[in-house]
Write an enzyme that holds these catalytic residues in place. Structure first.
Site, mmCIF file in Angstrom:
data_model
loop_
_atom_site.group_PDB
_atom_site.id
_atom_site.type_symbol
_atom_site.label_atom_id
_atom_site.label_comp_id
_atom_site.label_asym_id
_atom_site.label_seq_id
_atom_site.Cartn_x
_atom_site.Cartn_y
_atom_site.Cartn_z
ATOM 1 N N HIS A 123 0.806 -1.227 0.000
ATOM 2 C CA HIS A 123 0.000 0.000 0.000
ATOM 3 C C HIS A 123 0.835 1.270 0.000
ATOM 4 O O HIS A 123 0.337 2.340 -0.325
ATOM 5 C CB HIS A 123 -1.007 -0.002 1.167
ATOM 6 C CG HIS A 123 -0.423 0.360 2.495
ATOM 7 N ND1 HIS A 123 0.045 -0.585 3.383
ATOM 8 C CD2 HIS A 123 -0.237 1.551 3.084
ATOM 9 C CE1 HIS A 123 0.492 0.030 4.469
ATOM 10 N NE2 HIS A 123 0.335 1.331 4.308
ATOM 11 N N ASP A 157 -0.092 -7.407 1.549
ATOM 12 C CA ASP A 157 0.492 -6.067 1.717
ATOM 13 C C ASP A 157 2.020 -6.091 1.614
ATOM 14 O O ASP A 157 2.705 -5.352 2.314
ATOM 15 C CB ASP A 157 0.038 -5.431 3.043
ATOM 16 C CG ASP A 157 0.199 -3.905 3.023
ATOM 17 O OD1 ASP A 157 0.241 -3.333 1.926
ATOM 18 O OD2 ASP A 157 0.306 -3.306 4.112
ATOM 19 N N SER A 182 5.396 1.888 8.416
ATOM 20 C CA SER A 182 4.804 0.907 7.515
ATOM 21 C C SER A 182 5.851 0.414 6.520
ATOM 22 O O SER A 182 6.502 1.217 5.843
ATOM 23 C CB SER A 182 3.634 1.539 6.767
ATOM 24 O OG SER A 182 2.584 0.626 6.649
#
Length: 209
Positions: free
Chosen positions: A59, A89, A167
């Site tokens: 993402h 992801d 992330s």
């Protein structure tokens, strides 16, 4: 003041892991992506080999017109997206590394993780240099609430606080082994961090390569 053995080890792990943690910045043709709360456009990544392979979250780079990676010493490089798997992801990038001591991370074995085990997360909070946080493995969840039961592996739940800049960055055990890749997109609950088990990441990377 007494410095505990745990603190000494934290500092050692951080110094070691920062060298293989990178900043991933994605540029988009339109500006609307950046305003999305998913933290699209900015994240961290992990250098996994000497050939310039970097793992990050899907993402973070999804739909990017171009991707730039910043190494720990400030060197900025254009990155090629080799492939991504939105379901887990995980995305794989490639950069051409300049000459220099760029140490890839050591990937551990996430099948051996125990609840209560200490873990450490490294990332770039909003691109403001490195952030380091510690916690424990607090549980295991279903990997993704999807219709297809492709993955039976469990997602790692941790007490380590994440923000969007973490992330794609590494979740590490106290022996410098990467046991997961942090993912802020899984934030359903507060005060829980989620990480994709490194064994899942390894199998996705092998497919993408």
């Amino acid at each position: 003041a007494m410095v505990t053995p745990e603190e000494i080890n934290n500092v050692r792990v951080y110094k070691h892991m920062a060298k293989s943690t990178v900043l991933v910045a994605s540029a988009y043709v339109s500006a609307h992506h950046i305003t999305q709360s998913s933290g699209k456009g900015l994240g961290a990544g992990v250098l996994i080999d000497q050939q310039g392979s970097i793992v990050t979250n899907a993402h973070v780079v999804e739909g990017a017109a171009n991707i730039t990676v910043m190494l720990h010493d400030g060197v900025r490089l254009p990155a090629e997206l080799i492939g991504s798997d939105p379901q887990t992801d995980v995305a794989l990038l490639h950069v051409t590394l300049p000459k220099g001591p760029y140490d890839p991370a050591h990937l551990g074995d996430s099948d051996n993780l125990e609840i209560g085990q200490k873990v450490l997360a490294i990332g770039h909070p909003f691109g403001l240099g490195y952030a380091f946080s510690t916690g424990i493995v607090s549980g295991f969840g279903k990997l993704f609430e999807t219709k297809q039961e492709v993955f039976h592996e469990r997602v790692i739940q941790t007490t380590t606080p994440f923000n969007p800049g973490n992330s794609g960055g590494p979740l590490v055990d106290s022996e410098d082994h990467v046991v997961g890749i942090n993912s802020t997109i899984l934030m359903g609950a507060q005060n829980i961090g989620f990480a994709i088990p490194i064994n899942v990441v390894k199998s996705i990377v092998a497919e993408l390569q």
